[in-house]
Scaffold this motif. Structure first.
Motif, PDB file in Angstrom:
ATOM      1  N   THR A 143       0.872  -1.174   0.000  1.00  0.00           N
ATOM      2  CA  THR A 143       0.000   0.000   0.000  1.00  0.00           C
ATOM      3  C   THR A 143       0.911   1.227   0.000  1.00  0.00           C
ATOM      4  N   CYS A 144       0.339   2.416  -0.078  1.00  0.00           N
ATOM      5  CA  CYS A 144       1.122   3.651  -0.067  1.00  0.00           C
ATOM      6  C   CYS A 144       0.366   4.649   0.800  1.00  0.00           C
ATOM      7  N   HIS A 145       1.031   5.731   1.185  1.00  0.00           N
ATOM      8  CA  HIS A 145       0.365   6.741   2.026  1.00  0.00           C
ATOM      9  C   HIS A 145      -0.668   7.539   1.235  1.00  0.00           C
ATOM     10  N   ALA A 146      -0.530   7.516  -0.078  1.00  0.00           N
ATOM     11  CA  ALA A 146      -1.537   8.057  -1.004  1.00  0.00           C
ATOM     12  C   ALA A 146      -1.279   7.320  -2.302  1.00  0.00           C
ATOM     13  N   TYR A 147      -2.216   7.320  -3.220  1.00  0.00           N
ATOM     14  CA  TYR A 147      -1.965   6.642  -4.488  1.00  0.00           C
ATOM     15  C   TYR A 147      -1.800   7.656  -5.612  1.00  0.00           C
ATOM     16  N   CYS A 148      -0.903   7.306  -6.542  1.00  0.00           N
ATOM     17  CA  CYS A 148      -0.709   8.124  -7.728  1.00  0.00           C
ATOM     18  C   CYS A 148      -1.695   7.654  -8.789  1.00  0.00           C
ATOM     19  N   ALA A 149      -2.320   8.610  -9.450  1.00  0.00           N
ATOM     20  CA  ALA A 149      -3.361   8.270 -10.411  1.00  0.00           C
ATOM     21  C   ALA A 149      -2.826   7.473 -11.597  1.00  0.00           C
ATOM     22  N   PHE A 150      -1.528   7.594 -11.908  1.00  0.00           N
ATOM     23  CA  PHE A 150      -1.009   6.881 -13.079  1.00  0.00           C
ATOM     24  C   PHE A 150      -0.575   5.470 -12.739  1.00  0.00           C
ATOM     25  N   CYS A 151      -0.583   5.110 -11.467  1.00  0.00           N
ATOM     26  CA  CYS A 151       0.023   3.849 -11.035  1.00  0.00           C
ATOM     27  C   CYS A 151      -0.962   2.702 -11.157  1.00  0.00           C
ATOM     28  N   PHE A 152      -0.465   1.594 -11.709  1.00  0.00           N
ATOM     29  CA  PHE A 152      -1.346   0.441 -11.825  1.00  0.00           C
ATOM     30  C   PHE A 152      -0.854  -0.737 -11.033  1.00  0.00           C
ATOM     31  N   ARG A 153      -0.218  -0.459  -9.901  1.00  0.00           N
ATOM     32  CA  ARG A 153       0.205  -1.566  -9.058  1.00  0.00           C
ATOM     33  C   ARG A 153      -0.938  -2.051  -8.193  1.00  0.00           C
ATOM     34  N   TRP A 154      -2.152  -1.505  -8.386  1.00  0.00           N
ATOM     35  CA  TRP A 154      -3.216  -1.785  -7.443  1.00  0.00           C
ATOM     36  C   TRP A 154      -3.643  -3.229  -7.316  1.00  0.00           C
ATOM     37  N   GLN A 156      -1.862  -5.369  -6.499  1.00  0.00           N
ATOM     38  CA  GLN A 156      -1.080  -5.793  -5.333  1.00  0.00           C
ATOM     39  C   GLN A 156      -1.582  -5.183  -4.024  1.00  0.00           C
ATOM     40  N   PHE A 157      -2.415  -4.150  -4.125  1.00  0.00           N
ATOM     41  CA  PHE A 157      -2.773  -3.415  -2.917  1.00  0.00           C
ATOM     42  C   PHE A 157      -3.826  -4.184  -2.120  1.00  0.00           C
ATOM     43  N   ILE A 158      -3.362  -4.955  -1.187  1.00  0.00           N
ATOM     44  CA  ILE A 158      -4.218  -5.900  -0.480  1.00  0.00           C
ATOM     45  C   ILE A 158      -4.082  -5.740   1.024  1.00  0.00           C
ATOM     46  N   GLY A 190       7.434  -1.924  -3.364  1.00  0.00           N
ATOM     47  CA  GLY A 190       6.044  -2.192  -2.988  1.00  0.00           C
ATOM     48  C   GLY A 190       5.123  -1.961  -4.164  1.00  0.00           C
ATOM     49  N   GLY A 191       4.045  -1.241  -3.958  1.00  0.00           N
ATOM     50  CA  GLY A 191       3.658  -0.366  -2.857  1.00  0.00           C
ATOM     51  C   GLY A 191       4.810   0.458  -2.296  1.00  0.00           C
ATOM     52  N   ASP A 192       4.776   0.665  -1.019  1.00  0.00           N
ATOM     53  CA  ASP A 192       5.787   1.478  -0.362  1.00  0.00           C
ATOM     54  C   ASP A 192       6.238   0.815   0.944  1.00  0.00           C
ATOM     55  N   THR A 223      10.656   4.332  -2.206  1.00  0.00           N
ATOM     56  CA  THR A 223       9.574   4.922  -1.401  1.00  0.00           C
ATOM     57  C   THR A 223       9.062   6.249  -1.949  1.00  0.00           C
ATOM     58  N   LYS A 224       7.808   6.508  -1.674  1.00  0.00           N
ATOM     59  CA  LYS A 224       7.190   7.797  -1.988  1.00  0.00           C
ATOM     60  C   LYS A 224       6.847   8.517  -0.678  1.00  0.00           C
ATOM     61  N   ALA A 225       7.271   7.949   0.444  1.00  0.00           N
ATOM     62  CA  ALA A 225       6.864   8.519   1.736  1.00  0.00           C
ATOM     63  C   ALA A 225       7.425   9.925   1.968  1.00  0.00           C
ATOM     64  N   SER A 227       7.457  12.266  -0.016  1.00  0.00           N
ATOM     65  CA  SER A 227       6.507  13.201  -0.610  1.00  0.00           C
ATOM     66  C   SER A 227       5.116  13.104   0.002  1.00  0.00           C
ATOM     67  N   PHE A 228       4.654  11.884   0.206  1.00  0.00           N
ATOM     68  CA  PHE A 228       3.261  11.715   0.622  1.00  0.00           C
ATOM     69  C   PHE A 228       3.076  11.690   2.135  1.00  0.00           C
ATOM     70  N   TRP A 229       4.148  11.342   2.885  1.00  0.00           N
ATOM     71  CA  TRP A 229       4.024  11.308   4.332  1.00  0.00           C
ATOM     72  C   TRP A 229       5.406  11.399   4.991  1.00  0.00           C
ATOM     73  N   ALA A 260      13.902   7.651  -3.756  1.00  0.00           N
ATOM     74  CA  ALA A 260      12.696   8.446  -3.511  1.00  0.00           C
ATOM     75  C   ALA A 260      11.984   8.741  -4.824  1.00  0.00           C
ATOM     76  N   HIS A 261      10.694   8.519  -4.797  1.00  0.00           N
ATOM     77  CA  HIS A 261       9.875   8.818  -5.958  1.00  0.00           C
ATOM     78  C   HIS A 261       9.347  10.249  -5.771  1.00  0.00           C
ATOM     79  N   ILE A 262       9.883  11.179  -6.569  1.00  0.00           N
ATOM     80  CA  ILE A 262       9.522  12.599  -6.421  1.00  0.00           C
ATOM     81  C   ILE A 262       9.173  13.155  -7.792  1.00  0.00           C
TER      82      ILE A 262
HETATM   83  S1  SF4 Z   1       3.678   5.700  -4.508  1.00  0.00           S
HETATM   84 FE1  SF4 Z   1       4.492   4.328  -6.123  1.00  0.00          FE
HETATM   85  S2  SF4 Z   1       3.479   2.346  -5.815  1.00  0.00           S
HETATM   86 FE2  SF4 Z   1       2.344   3.908  -4.642  1.00  0.00          FE
HETATM   87  S3  SF4 Z   1       0.716   4.598  -5.983  1.00  0.00           S
HETATM   88 FE3  SF4 Z   1       2.440   5.997  -6.329  1.00  0.00          FE
HETATM   89  S4  SF4 Z   1       3.611   5.109  -8.043  1.00  0.00           S
HETATM   90 FE4  SF4 Z   1       2.222   3.511  -7.261  1.00  0.00          FE
END
Ligand code: SF4
Ligand code: PLP
Length: 428
Positions: A143-154, A156-158, A190-192, A223-225, A227-229, A260-262
């Motif tokens: 999972t992630c602290h927020a989701y990016c609209a372009f991401c299709f890893r969902w 896996q998000f369980i 992940g996810g994150d 990680t995207k944390a 940015s998102f958290w 870092a995903h920024i």
């Molecule tokens: S933080 Fe990464 S894995 Fe999570 S929704 Fe965004 S692109 Fe997808």
């Protein structure tokens, strides 16, 4: 400052007061898309990263909130009319499920290719594609602290599995790493992974310090944390434990790399993210950054220059610029390869050499990471010059090859080899 993490989920859309300014029709569109695609945000993203005076054009708003163009027009219309005619929840869920299945949730066969074996057992949750690097997707990091609209890893998000599962899972990882001395890098993703508790992170990372895993020199955490958290590294209840874990790894001689995903410089602008970066660095981690080029978010050389400059200033090393992957909602975010190249070249030539460590634009394909190096004319034909940054076969790396120039192409699949060849050299 909000310091306890709280997710805002689709059914709570209406509780975000700033959304009201967008009008009822826009809200209804978002509601429909969020029935199909995952949506999640949190108060930090909403209150500190989005500039609501610029919504809906604000880049972080575009990054996180759903938009009707994320679904094919006819699918959107079908679901819209079901909602309008008062269909019941089962009917709506069935239709949403059908649309979801028709999108492409597994870009480049992420989930089932390159899964390694150990003693005949398939190690689901590991991926070993490039000789020196093993990817680990812990189940509890999906999972992630927020989701990016372009991401299709969902897919896996369980649900988060129990600690016993996490332990068994990491023991398989270490058994695999012990048996593979060619592996120098472990990339936890992940996810994150930074959504995991410090206890779970310790399960994945602490055993790497054992002498028989000396060959695993580099420990990367995607990680995207930040940015998102960013509170994850500053004020979450176990933030100090996370810092101590990083310190122990660094003292034991590991290179700890926070990947870092920024996507945009605004993500680096708050005081809490700057504190998080400083803490990570003083714990001994190196921070590298990567991001795709996304229409509506960062398709502007000036945005990349600001991003890279700010990163160098804060001690982050720019690493990759990616081309957005070939997934379902991508049509809203994709750009012609020729445009990604223009953005990269225009951005990179205007920054210090210290910021020119960002490689790209790069496509992560099933054969490897393909960098678009430039365009040229070869025997009277206009071509893209390409090369592998990472290849399924190590000998492919940094060997230039050519594709016929195509102003509209958005992915390697749209390209044909130059000079009338039938196949690219890496295709058999
Ligand atoms: S933080 Fe990464 S894995 Fe999570 S929704 Fe965004 S692109 Fe997808
Ligand atoms: C990007 C990537 C890596 C890491 O590649 P580097 O060039 O070493 O950063 C490893 N495995 C996979 C599957 C990747 O996509």
């Amino acid at each position: 400052m909000e310091s306890h993490y709280r997710a805002v989920l689709p059914r709570e859309f209406r509780s975000i007061p700033q959304l009201a300014q967008l009008g009822a029709a826009a809200l209804e569109d978002m509601d429909i898309v969020a029935r199909v695609l995952p949506f999640k945000t949190n108060p930090y993203v909403v209150e500190q990263l989005i500039d609501w005076s610029r919504a809906p054009d604000d880049p972080i708003f575009q990054l996180v909130f759903p938009h009707r163009e994320m679904l094919p027009a006819e699918e959107f219309a079908a679901l819209h009319s079901l909602v309008r005619t008062g269909a019941n929840r089962d009917e709506l869920n069935r239709e949403a499920g059908r649309i979801r299945a028709a999108l492409n949730p597994h870009p480049a066969n992420q989930t089932d290719k390159n899964v390694p074996d150990l003693d005949g057992e398939r190690l689901v949750g590991l991926q070993h594609k490039y000789r020196e690097t093993v990817l680990f997707f812990p189940k509890s990091a999906q999972t992630c602290h927020a989701y990016c609209a372009f991401c299709f890893r969902w897919p896996q998000f369980i649900e988060e599995p129990g600690l016993r599962f996490a332990l068994a899972e990491s023991q398989k990882l270490f058994a695999y790493l012990r048996a593979h001395r060619e592996v120098t890098d472990l990339l936890v993703t992940g996810g994150d992974p930074m959504t995991m508790s410090s206890r779970r992170l310790e399960l994945c990372l602490e055993p790497l310090m054992a002498p028989e895993l000396d060959h695993v020199q580099n420990v990367r955490i995607g990680t995207k944390a930040l940015s998102f958290w960013p509170h994850r590294f500053v004020s979450d209840p176990d933030a100090d434990e996370v810092m101590r874990l990083i310190e122990r790894l660094a003292r034991a001689g590991k290179h700890v790399a926070i990947m870092a995903h920024i996507n945009h410089a605004v993500e680096l602008s708050t005081s809490v993210v700057q504190r998080a970066i400083a803490r990570l660095r003083s714990a001994g981690a190196q921070i590298r950054s990567q991001s795709p080029v996304l229409r509506h978010v960062n398709d502007d050389p000036a945005v990349w220059q600001a991003l890279w400059r700010e990163q160098v200033k804060l001690g982050i090393c720019p690493y990759y610029m990616f081309v957005a992957r070939d997934t379902g909602a991508r049509s809203r975010f994709d750009l012609p390869l020729a445009r990604t190249l223009e953005i990269y070249r225009e951005a990179i030539r205007g920054v210090s050499g210290l910021a020119r460590t960002a490689r790209g634009p790069s496509m992560s394909t099933s054969a490897g990471k393909i960098e678009i190096q430039g365009t040229a004319e070869v025997s009277g034909e206009q071509v893209f010059v390409l090369s592998f940054l990472q290849g399924r076969q190590p000998e492919w790396v940094k060997k230039p090859f050519f594709a016929r120039f195509d102003a509209k192409a958005t992915w390697i699949d749209d390209l044909v080899p130059a000079g009338g060849a039938r196949h690219f050299f890496f295709e058999t």
